[in-house]
Design an enzyme around this catalytic site. Structure first.
Site: not given
Ligand code: NAI
Length: 259
Positions: A19, A62, A89, A159, A163, A194, A196-197
């Protein structure tokens, strides 16, 4: 010497396997940075790093573990010789009201989404400050919060809390860096939905297209965001172009917070 808006910079991006983390790492590398992608998804982070090429490396990390943070920061130094940029992130976004969130789940969300950001700021800052002082260069920390850190929802209790705390922690870190006269800024970004997965993890048995259409109806511009909408903002805030921008919060929300 590489060219680009991040030429010469070394960045660590957590959650780089997927993502927004993957999109940000790709953008940074395209603009001349060398990037360490970290994630609990070791294979995913390695795949993205291999796809980027020589400018990228990956390691298992982690964000809830202090020892993993120390190892990841040491890896950036060993691999690339220092650190200028940290993008906090990695995150999870499980749903739950205050009544149906267990204490265990509350703590899990805060451990990843908030403690992980605290540990990153605390443990990467000394290397960023040392690298930038040695070179006379600039550094930055970017914390990925969410529009959910600004606007609450009934079913996102943990959440929303985590956040929102990231938003305020960011300002404290920014003021600390300013007071210490570090050449380091700290800002937060607040994306809305957004594609993303993370969306897949929220879907359960619902139809993906229908859910995205429902999300899009809540956004004034009429669509959900693309990962690059966030990566471009991260690029600006982590570049020297934003050297006077610190303690700021940037909404990447298609106008939601303007309502
Ligand atoms: P995603 O699920 O595609 O990617 C998140 C990544 O974080 C994954 O690769 C996962 O393995 C990793 N992760 C989870 N727990 C972890 C840990 N304990 N240590 C290390 N890595 C860990 O999600 P996305 O959408 O890319 O989200 C990224 C950030 O953006 C997050 O903080 C999310 O809350 C934030 N965000 C996302 C939005 C969206 O709609 N996609 C909207 C607003 C914020």
């Amino acid at each position: 010497m590489s060219s680009g808006r991040l030429a010469g910079k070394i960045a660590l991006v957590t959650g780089g396997a997927s993502g927004l983390g993957a999109a940000t790492a790709r953008k940074f590398a395209a603009e001349g940075a060398r990037v360490l992608l970290t994630d609990i998804d070791t294979d995913g982070a390695a795949r993205v790093a291999a796809d980027i090429g020589d400018a990228a490396a990956s390691c298992r990390h982690d964000v809830t573990s202090e020892a993993d943070w120390q190892a990841a920061v040491a890896e950036a130094e060993a691999k690339f010789g220092g650190l200028h940029i940290l993008v906090n992130n990695a995150g999870i976004a499980p749903a739950g009201t205050v009544e149906d969130t267990s204490l265990e789940e509350w703590r899990r969300v805060h451990a990843i989404d908030l403690d992980g950001v605290f540990l990153g700021c605390k443990l990467a800052l000394p290397l960023i400050a040392a690298t930038t002082a040695r070179e006379g260069s600039r550094g930055s920390i970017l914390n990925v919060s969410s529009i959910a850190g600004i606007i609450a929802a009934a079913n996102m209790a943990a959440y929303n809390s985590a956040k929102a705390a990231v938003r305020h922690l960011t300002k404290s870190v920014a003021l600390h860096c300013a007071k210490e006269r570090y050449a380091v800024t700290c800002n937060s970004i607040h994306p809305t939905f957004i594609d993303t997965p993370i969306i897949d993890k929220m879907i359960g048995d619902r139809d993906r297209a229908q859910l995205l259409a429902k999300f899009a109806r809540q956004v004034p511009v009429g669509r959900v965001g693309e990962p690059d909408d966030v990566a471009f903002a991260a690029l600006y805030l982590c570049s020297d172009e934003a050297k006077f921008v610190t303690g700021a919060e940037l909404y990447i929300d298609g106008g939601i917070a303007a309502m």
